[in-house]
Motif scaffolding. Structure first.
Motif, PDB file in Angstrom:
ATOM      1  N   ARG A  71     -27.975  -5.210  96.373  1.00  0.00           N
ATOM      2  CA  ARG A  71     -28.010  -5.674  94.738  1.00  0.00           C
ATOM      3  C   ARG A  71     -27.901  -5.399  94.409  1.00  0.00           C
ATOM      4  N   LEU A  72     -26.837  -3.951  93.680  1.00  0.00           N
ATOM      5  CA  LEU A  72     -25.762  -3.356  93.735  1.00  0.00           C
ATOM      6  C   LEU A  72     -23.704  -3.598  93.278  1.00  0.00           C
ATOM      7  N   LEU A  73     -23.577  -4.240  95.109  1.00  0.00           N
ATOM      8  CA  LEU A  73     -22.992  -5.095  95.069  1.00  0.00           C
ATOM      9  C   LEU A  73     -22.833  -6.233  94.437  1.00  0.00           C
ATOM     10  N   PHE A 102     -26.162   4.184  84.368  1.00  0.00           N
ATOM     11  CA  PHE A 102     -26.554   5.718  83.704  1.00  0.00           C
ATOM     12  C   PHE A 102     -26.751   6.007  82.265  1.00  0.00           C
ATOM     13  N   ARG A 103     -25.514   5.189  81.775  1.00  0.00           N
ATOM     14  CA  ARG A 103     -25.617   5.412  79.568  1.00  0.00           C
ATOM     15  C   ARG A 103     -26.942   4.369  79.553  1.00  0.00           C
ATOM     16  N   ASN A 104     -26.855   3.188  80.218  1.00  0.00           N
ATOM     17  CA  ASN A 104     -27.943   2.700  79.154  1.00  0.00           C
ATOM     18  C   ASN A 104     -29.436   1.955  79.493  1.00  0.00           C
ATOM     19  N   GLY A 105     -29.285   2.711  80.970  1.00  0.00           N
ATOM     20  CA  GLY A 105     -30.247   2.479  81.778  1.00  0.00           C
ATOM     21  C   GLY A 105     -31.586   3.381  81.463  1.00  0.00           C
ATOM     22  N   HIS A 106     -32.562   2.916  81.529  1.00  0.00           N
ATOM     23  CA  HIS A 106     -34.018   4.149  81.567  1.00  0.00           C
ATOM     24  C   HIS A 106     -34.753   4.044  83.094  1.00  0.00           C
ATOM     25  N   VAL A 107     -35.342   5.329  82.534  1.00  0.00           N
ATOM     26  CA  VAL A 107     -35.874   5.486  83.986  1.00  0.00           C
ATOM     27  C   VAL A 107     -37.462   5.509  83.189  1.00  0.00           C
ATOM     28  N   LYS A 108     -38.939   5.171  83.407  1.00  0.00           N
ATOM     29  CA  LYS A 108     -39.668   4.929  83.742  1.00  0.00           C
ATOM     30  C   LYS A 108     -40.625   6.960  83.960  1.00  0.00           C
ATOM     31  N   GLY A 109     -40.683   7.613  83.365  1.00  0.00           N
ATOM     32  CA  GLY A 109     -41.179   8.858  83.540  1.00  0.00           C
ATOM     33  C   GLY A 109     -42.776   8.854  84.492  1.00  0.00           C
ATOM     34  N   ARG A 110     -42.704  10.339  85.555  1.00  0.00           N
ATOM     35  CA  ARG A 110     -43.827   9.550  86.400  1.00  0.00           C
ATOM     36  C   ARG A 110     -45.229   9.401  85.393  1.00  0.00           C
ATOM     37  N   LEU A 111     -46.904   9.414  85.899  1.00  0.00           N
ATOM     38  CA  LEU A 111     -47.785   9.778  84.899  1.00  0.00           C
ATOM     39  C   LEU A 111     -48.090  11.143  85.155  1.00  0.00           C
ATOM     40  N   SER A 112     -48.132  11.287  82.995  1.00  0.00           N
ATOM     41  CA  SER A 112     -48.944  12.894  83.255  1.00  0.00           C
ATOM     42  C   SER A 112     -50.461  13.379  83.742  1.00  0.00           C
ATOM     43  N   GLU A 113     -50.729  14.298  84.210  1.00  0.00           N
ATOM     44  CA  GLU A 113     -51.239  14.397  85.036  1.00  0.00           C
ATOM     45  C   GLU A 113     -52.988  14.267  84.171  1.00  0.00           C
ATOM     46  N   GLU A 114     -52.567  13.799  82.569  1.00  0.00           N
ATOM     47  CA  GLU A 114     -53.572  13.881  81.971  1.00  0.00           C
ATOM     48  C   GLU A 114     -54.105  11.904  81.695  1.00  0.00           C
ATOM     49  N   HIS A 115     -52.159  11.215  81.259  1.00  0.00           N
ATOM     50  CA  HIS A 115     -53.197  10.247  82.353  1.00  0.00           C
ATOM     51  C   HIS A 115     -53.543   9.540  83.059  1.00  0.00           C
ATOM     52  N   ALA A 116     -53.098   9.902  84.650  1.00  0.00           N
ATOM     53  CA  ALA A 116     -53.218   9.826  85.526  1.00  0.00           C
ATOM     54  C   ALA A 116     -54.958  10.603  85.907  1.00  0.00           C
ATOM     55  N   THR A 117     -55.516  11.065  85.281  1.00  0.00           N
ATOM     56  CA  THR A 117     -56.816  11.717  84.791  1.00  0.00           C
ATOM     57  C   THR A 117     -57.940  10.236  84.398  1.00  0.00           C
ATOM     58  N   HIS A 118     -57.164   9.752  83.401  1.00  0.00           N
ATOM     59  CA  HIS A 118     -57.611   8.581  82.575  1.00  0.00           C
ATOM     60  C   HIS A 118     -57.284   6.998  83.804  1.00  0.00           C
ATOM     61  N   VAL A 119     -56.937   7.172  84.348  1.00  0.00           N
ATOM     62  CA  VAL A 119     -56.494   5.796  84.650  1.00  0.00           C
ATOM     63  C   VAL A 119     -57.214   5.759  86.149  1.00  0.00           C
ATOM     64  N   ASP A 147     -21.477  -9.412  90.068  1.00  0.00           N
ATOM     65  CA  ASP A 147     -21.612 -10.859  88.971  1.00  0.00           C
ATOM     66  C   ASP A 147     -21.371 -10.209  88.095  1.00  0.00           C
ATOM     67  N   ALA A 148     -20.709  -9.096  87.352  1.00  0.00           N
ATOM     68  CA  ALA A 148     -20.795  -8.623  85.401  1.00  0.00           C
ATOM     69  C   ALA A 148     -19.376  -8.819  86.137  1.00  0.00           C
ATOM     70  N   GLY A 149     -18.943  -8.395  87.068  1.00  0.00           N
ATOM     71  CA  GLY A 149     -17.482  -8.846  86.933  1.00  0.00           C
ATOM     72  C   GLY A 149     -16.929  -7.259  86.896  1.00  0.00           C
ATOM     73  N   VAL A 150     -17.377  -5.946  87.085  1.00  0.00           N
ATOM     74  CA  VAL A 150     -16.674  -4.487  87.359  1.00  0.00           C
ATOM     75  C   VAL A 150     -17.054  -3.748  88.580  1.00  0.00           C
ATOM     76  N   SER A 151     -16.667  -2.697  89.219  1.00  0.00           N
ATOM     77  CA  SER A 151     -16.627  -1.920  89.986  1.00  0.00           C
ATOM     78  C   SER A 151     -18.277  -1.696  90.629  1.00  0.00           C
ATOM     79  N   ARG A 152     -18.519  -0.945  91.737  1.00  0.00           N
ATOM     80  CA  ARG A 152     -19.682  -1.191  91.331  1.00  0.00           C
ATOM     81  C   ARG A 152     -19.461   0.961  91.521  1.00  0.00           C
ATOM     82  N   SER A 153     -18.585   1.439  90.865  1.00  0.00           N
ATOM     83  CA  SER A 153     -18.810   2.550  90.323  1.00  0.00           C
ATOM     84  C   SER A 153     -18.660   2.198  88.451  1.00  0.00           C
ATOM     85  N   GLU A 154     -18.613   1.587  88.069  1.00  0.00           N
ATOM     86  CA  GLU A 154     -18.580   1.864  86.859  1.00  0.00           C
ATOM     87  C   GLU A 154     -19.704   0.492  86.744  1.00  0.00           C
ATOM     88  N   TYR A 155     -20.427  -0.161  87.379  1.00  0.00           N
ATOM     89  CA  TYR A 155     -21.377  -0.675  86.886  1.00  0.00           C
ATOM     90  C   TYR A 155     -22.501   0.641  87.547  1.00  0.00           C
TER      91      TYR A 155
END
Length: 120
Positions: free
Chosen positions: A38-40, A58-75, A45-53
């Motif tokens: 998938r990385l390759l 890292f610069r623009n991506g977003h990582v969704k954090g895990r649910l907090s204990e409170e949210h997990a209880t609500h779920v 497709d973006a026309g850049v190296s793997r490292s540059e991709y």
């Protein structure tokens, strides 16, 4: 006098990079075959190296954090209420809705309250 002229003279070449621009840290990441392919593909497709991709991710991506204990209880509570609502619906289908109407209204109100607490 000749030494001063030699120092001022442009010797050519690329200007030195600043500290923020230097790429001096290396990390090693292990990927499964599907993630690597998938990385390759995405880098190609973006026309850049793997490292540059990866740097761009890292610069623009977003990582969704895990649910907090409170949210997990609500779920968990929400899952239990959904189960209760299914049981009430089954009873309503079997014996008539009017007998279970108030219980259904209470369950729906509690589910709505939990959804507002979670932020959905």
């Amino acid at each position: 006098m000749e030494n001063k002229e030699d120092k001022k003279r442009n010797k050519g070449g690329r200007p030195k990079k600043g500290t923020a621009e230097k790429l001096e840290y290396r990390i090693v990441v292990k990927l499964a075959a599907t993630d690597y392919l998938r990385l390759l593909t995405r880098a190609h497709d973006a026309g850049v190296s793997r490292s540059e991709y990866m740097r761009e991710c890292f610069r623009n991506g977003h990582v969704k954090g895990r649910l907090s204990e409170e949210h997990a209880t609500h779920v968990r509570k929400l899952c239990g209420m959904a189960n209760n609502l299914n049981q009430l619906a089954h009873k309503a289908n079997a014996g008539g809705f009017y007998e279970e109407r108030d219980d259904c209204k209470v369950a729906v109100a509690r589910i709505h309250e939990l959804l507002t607490k979670i932020g959905i």
